[in-house]
Design a protein around this motif. Structure first.
Motif, PDB file in Angstrom:
ATOM      1  N   UNK A 102       0.820  -1.209   0.000  1.00  0.00           N
ATOM      2  CA  UNK A 102       0.000   0.000   0.000  1.00  0.00           C
ATOM      3  C   UNK A 102       0.859   1.266   0.000  1.00  0.00           C
ATOM      4  N   UNK A 103       2.115   1.160   0.408  1.00  0.00           N
ATOM      5  CA  UNK A 103       2.994   2.331   0.399  1.00  0.00           C
ATOM      6  C   UNK A 103       3.362   2.760  -1.024  1.00  0.00           C
ATOM      7  N   UNK A 104       2.926   1.997  -2.009  1.00  0.00           N
ATOM      8  CA  UNK A 104       3.085   2.415  -3.409  1.00  0.00           C
ATOM      9  C   UNK A 104       2.489   3.812  -3.588  1.00  0.00           C
ATOM     10  N   UNK A 105       1.474   4.127  -2.780  1.00  0.00           N
ATOM     11  CA  UNK A 105       0.794   5.414  -2.854  1.00  0.00           C
ATOM     12  C   UNK A 105       1.658   6.584  -2.386  1.00  0.00           C
ATOM     13  N   UNK A 106       2.810   6.312  -1.826  1.00  0.00           N
ATOM     14  CA  UNK A 106       3.681   7.378  -1.325  1.00  0.00           C
ATOM     15  C   UNK A 106       4.684   7.875  -2.360  1.00  0.00           C
ATOM     16  N   UNK A 107       4.744   7.201  -3.494  1.00  0.00           N
ATOM     17  CA  UNK A 107       5.789   7.484  -4.486  1.00  0.00           C
ATOM     18  C   UNK A 107       5.166   7.675  -5.861  1.00  0.00           C
ATOM     19  N   UNK A 108       5.678   8.666  -6.579  1.00  0.00           N
ATOM     20  CA  UNK A 108       5.276   8.867  -7.970  1.00  0.00           C
ATOM     21  C   UNK A 108       6.514   8.931  -8.856  1.00  0.00           C
ATOM     22  N   UNK A 109       6.332   8.567 -10.099  1.00  0.00           N
ATOM     23  CA  UNK A 109       7.372   8.683 -11.139  1.00  0.00           C
ATOM     24  C   UNK A 109       8.661   7.940 -10.804  1.00  0.00           C
ATOM     25  N   UNK A 110       8.520   6.749 -10.251  1.00  0.00           N
ATOM     26  CA  UNK A 110       9.694   5.941  -9.914  1.00  0.00           C
ATOM     27  C   UNK A 110      10.523   5.669 -11.169  1.00  0.00           C
ATOM     28  N   UNK A 111      11.831   5.790 -11.024  1.00  0.00           N
ATOM     29  CA  UNK A 111      12.821   5.587 -12.095  1.00  0.00           C
ATOM     30  C   UNK A 111      12.724   6.630 -13.205  1.00  0.00           C
ATOM     31  N   UNK A 112      12.124   7.757 -12.898  1.00  0.00           N
ATOM     32  CA  UNK A 112      12.055   8.869 -13.842  1.00  0.00           C
ATOM     33  C   UNK A 112      12.737  10.071 -13.202  1.00  0.00           C
TER      34      UNK A 112
END
Length: 188
Positions: A102-112
């Motif tokens: 659920x912590x996926x919601x804490x991060x945007x644009x991973x590896x960008x």
């Protein structure tokens, strides 16, 4: 410092809970504020993979309404977060894994280039217990934890694995000393 500990063991007086308690006591003695959340008692639904959370770089933005959002906000507010889990079948206990998902919601644009994290600059540690030695038991969990630090843009400030823990709460004689050292390393 404000320290959040996330207990993922279903046994409130088991090896993981006991080792975490020793670390928490040491942190309190050193003057730190410690809050423990027992993840087993929380309602944390699995991630739906809907990506609604990717629409905001400044908020959690998960469509599900359960206890995860409050816990994730506490992670954002803390200086240090400690994940504590027994090793179950070469992985994290289900409540810990569900929260990590659920912590996926804490991060945007991973590896960008515009990779953003609501946890950026925070510190995190992991405390693990298991029935056998580190190899072929916990090495995958620490590998995953280190990958998570890159994703979160956080700093790994400590890892502890206490081996040879048994269901009847037997553990190595130096377990308490190692938990106390782990606590000191978290805030060093």
């Amino acid at each position: 410092m404000k320290i959040l500990t996330l207990l993922g063991s279903g046994r409130p007086t088991g090896n993981t809970a006991t080792a975490l308690q020793w670390a928490e006591e040491e942190l309190r003695i050193m003057g730190h504020e410690v809050e423990q959340i027992n993840l087993v008692s929380k309602n944390i639904k699995p991630c739906l993979g809907c990506a609604n959370c990717k629409e905001s770089e400044t908020s959690i933005n998960c469509i599900q309404r359960d206890d995860a959002e409050e816990i994730l906000q506490k992670m954002i507010d803390a200086d240090i977060t400690v994940f504590a889990s027994p090793t179950y079948f070469w992985g994290y206990a289900a409540p810990v894994k569900a929260l990590m998902d659920r912590s996926w919601s804490l991060v945007t644009n991973y590896k960008k280039p515009n990779h953003a994290s609501l946890l950026e600059g925070k510190r995190q540690g992991v405390l693990l217990t298991g029935g056998s030695e580190f190899n072929n038991n916990a090495e995958g969990l620490t590998f995953a934890f280190n990958k998570l630090q890159v994703f979160y843009k956080t700093t790994n400030c400590g890892e502890l694995f206490i081996e040879r823990c048994t269901i009847d709460n037997k553990r190595p004689a130096d377990a308490k000393e190692r938990a106390m050292t782990f606590a000191k390393n978290l805030v060093a």
